[in-house]
Enzyme design. Structure first.
Site, PDB file in Angstrom:
ATOM      1  N   SER A  51       0.842  -1.190   0.000  1.00 45.32           N
ATOM      2  CA  SER A  51       0.000   0.000   0.000  1.00 45.32           C
ATOM      3  C   SER A  51       0.879   1.242   0.000  1.00 45.32           C
ATOM      4  O   SER A  51       2.098   1.147   0.037  1.00 45.32           O
ATOM      5  CB  SER A  51      -0.918  -0.003   1.218  1.00 45.32           C
ATOM      6  OG  SER A  51      -0.130   0.279   2.354  1.00 45.32           O
ATOM      7  N   LYS A  52       0.196   2.390   0.007  1.00 45.40           N
ATOM      8  CA  LYS A  52       0.911   3.670  -0.039  1.00 45.40           C
ATOM      9  C   LYS A  52       1.898   3.811   1.113  1.00 45.40           C
ATOM     10  O   LYS A  52       2.953   4.399   0.976  1.00 45.40           O
ATOM     11  CB  LYS A  52      -0.092   4.823   0.022  1.00 45.40           C
ATOM     12  CG  LYS A  52      -0.710   5.113  -1.304  1.00 45.40           C
ATOM     13  CD  LYS A  52      -1.175   6.554  -1.356  1.00 45.40           C
ATOM     14  CE  LYS A  52      -1.762   6.846  -2.722  1.00 45.40           C
ATOM     15  NZ  LYS A  52      -3.171   7.016  -2.742  1.00 45.40           N
TER      16      LYS A  52
END
Ligand code: GLU
Length: 476
Positions: A243-244
């Site tokens: 994820s980010k």
């Protein structure tokens, strides 16, 4: 070619335009592209936009633009699923006629109740097939389901995972056509892969459980199976879903950060494929080496630091002429004035061994490209220069004035001779000159930087530094 590739290799990348192209999708696209280019086959693009609510034109454009930036050129026109509903309907007709599919009138609530009941009985939740022999026709709210075999095994050899085997009794009669007329993912994918003559279906392993279902549809349509390859997901360094927060971004962001497409391609390929322990590959080397073998069966972890390292390696080895067009927007963003091509190319080759990204390169080059009066020497840096440093600048300034030419070798010799004559450390002289010429204590090869600046500009920068130093010291 082995038996898996004896027919023409046709791969496809089939993104859903519900977001920008992310690194997982990009890696799948790269594998498909490499496979096609290695075998001299075709790489096709299919936009899976049947989800009207979530699909957006801007994402299609963004995905295509990221593909272009990565230089993943595709063959033929992209296929859009939204324009193919009539083809899915024709195939539904065929399956209904051949008895491989049937109309089902069960409401979603009824199906959910069946599933609940199965779960409660400790069985796999499934649709119980109650409409299978009712010979229903079309009607509002009705779906079309596949009459799936009740027993037997579904097996295939996966390019990444080896032999896989599924029990047919675990699969229920899946929906092929929804009540609103839209095809389900599994159905449209198979119809299109058959129509596009796809020989190798390479995709993320989040789809591996769809594949036995898709195989049943191939069989029902009487089509040959392609070769399947399911590449494991890319995880974060903590082995959790990427994820980010792990520093993973959309491809478009990497472009903005100043990565080279070659480096991103190289890094992503290595996250799921290997050739010995070789880390750095040019695109040509990848095309030559990637034959679909040696795909990893287990997930790899994304490492943003390593990506930057790979990028720095590519940046160091790239030709300045190839870097220049990609660098122009970054120079503009860094506020560097446009200079002539020869000077820019010289500055690139001077700074490229020291930069990690194009952005970084542009910022470093800016100090050399701007006009001398824009160079700002702050108090801290002037203090580092000190009276001793100023002494070096004055003496070296005199020597430089007398040089017969201003090429790097001559300048290098001049600096060396000065250091020896004075019995001082090169480091001290180098630091003073870097401060004067580039406004910083670190920097590229000094003689190279001086040669690019030219005699007048070097003189100009030395004089300015000395003037600012004396102004600052008088002030104190
Ligand atoms: N549209 C699907 C996805 O984006 C494609 C899966 C496939 O390649 O079959 O995940």
């Amino acid at each position: 070619m082995n038996d898996q590739t004896s027919k023409k290799v046709i791969t496809r990348f089939a993104p859903s335009p519900t977001g920008h192209l992310h690194i997982g999708g990009a890696r799948t696209a790269i594998f498909c592209w490499l496979m096609a280019r290695h075998f001299g086959g075709k790489f096709l693009l299919r936009i899976e936009d049947t989800d009207i609510e979530r699909s957006r034109q801007e994402y299609t454009e963004s995905i295509l633009s990221s593909m272009r930036w990565l230089k993943l050129d595709w063959d033929d026109e992209p296929v859009f699923q939204r324009g193919r509903f009539y083809i899915y309907d024709k195939n539904i007709e065929r399956l209904l006629e051949s008895g491989h599919a049937y109309w089902c009138a069960c409401s979603p609530e009824e199906v959910e109740t069946m599933r609940e009941r199965a779960r409660a009985a400790g069985e796999k939740p499934r649709y119980d097939g109650r409409c299978r022999n009712l010979h229903l026709g079309p009607g509002p709210g009705r779906v079309v389901r596949l009459a799936a075999p009740m027993a037997g095994r579904i097996e295939f050899t996966d390019m990444a995972k080896g032999r896989l085997s599924f029990d047919a009794s675990e699969l229920d009669d899946m929906v092929l056509r929804r009540a609103d007329g839209a095809p389900t993912y599994n159905f449209s994918v198979v119809v299109d892969d058959i129509a596009m003559n796809v020989s190798h279906v390479l995709r993320g392993d989040d789809h591996v459980n769809n594949t036995p279902r898709q195989i049943l549809i191939y069989r029902a349509l009487g089509a040959d199976l392609p070769v399947f390859g399911h590449v494991p997901m890319i995880l974060g360094p903590d082995r959790q879903k990427l994820s980010k927060r792990h520093g993973a971004k959309a491809v478009i962001e990497y472009e903005k950060d100043g990565l080279l497409p070659e480096a991103l391609v190289n890094y992503l390929v290595r996250l799921g494929w290997s050739q010995g322990d070789k880390e750095i590959f040019s695109r040509e080397e990848l095309v030559a080496a990637f034959n679909g073998k040696n795909l990893s069966g287990s997930p790899a972890a994304f490492d943003p630091e390593k990506l930057l390292w790979v990028n720095a390696r590519h940046l160091r080895e790239a030709k300045p002429e190839d870097i220049l067009p990609l660098l122009l927007p970054f120079l503009e963003e860094a506020g560097a004035p446009m200079r002539d091509r020869t000077l820019l190319l010289g500055a690139i080759s001077l700074f490229q061994p020291r930069a990690r990204t194009l952005k970084d390169l542009a910022e470093q080059m800016r100090t050399l490209l701007i006009a001398a009066d824009e160079l700002h020497y702050d108090g801290e840096i002037l203090a580092l220069l000190g009276t001793e440093g100023c002494g070096h600048l004055v003496c070296l300034g005199g020597k430089i004035d007398e040089l017969p030419d201003f090429c790097p070798e001559t300048l290098h010799q001049c600096l060396r001779a000065y250091v020896e004559e004075r019995g001082v450390k090169f480091k001290a002289v180098g630091q003073a000159m870097r401060i004067a010429l580039l406004g910083s204590v670190n920097g590229p090869d000094l003689a190279g930087a001086m040669a690019i600046l030219g005699k007048d500009e070097v003189r100009n920068r030395l004089d300015r530094t000395l003037a600012q130093f004396s102004a600052a010291t008088n002030h104190i």
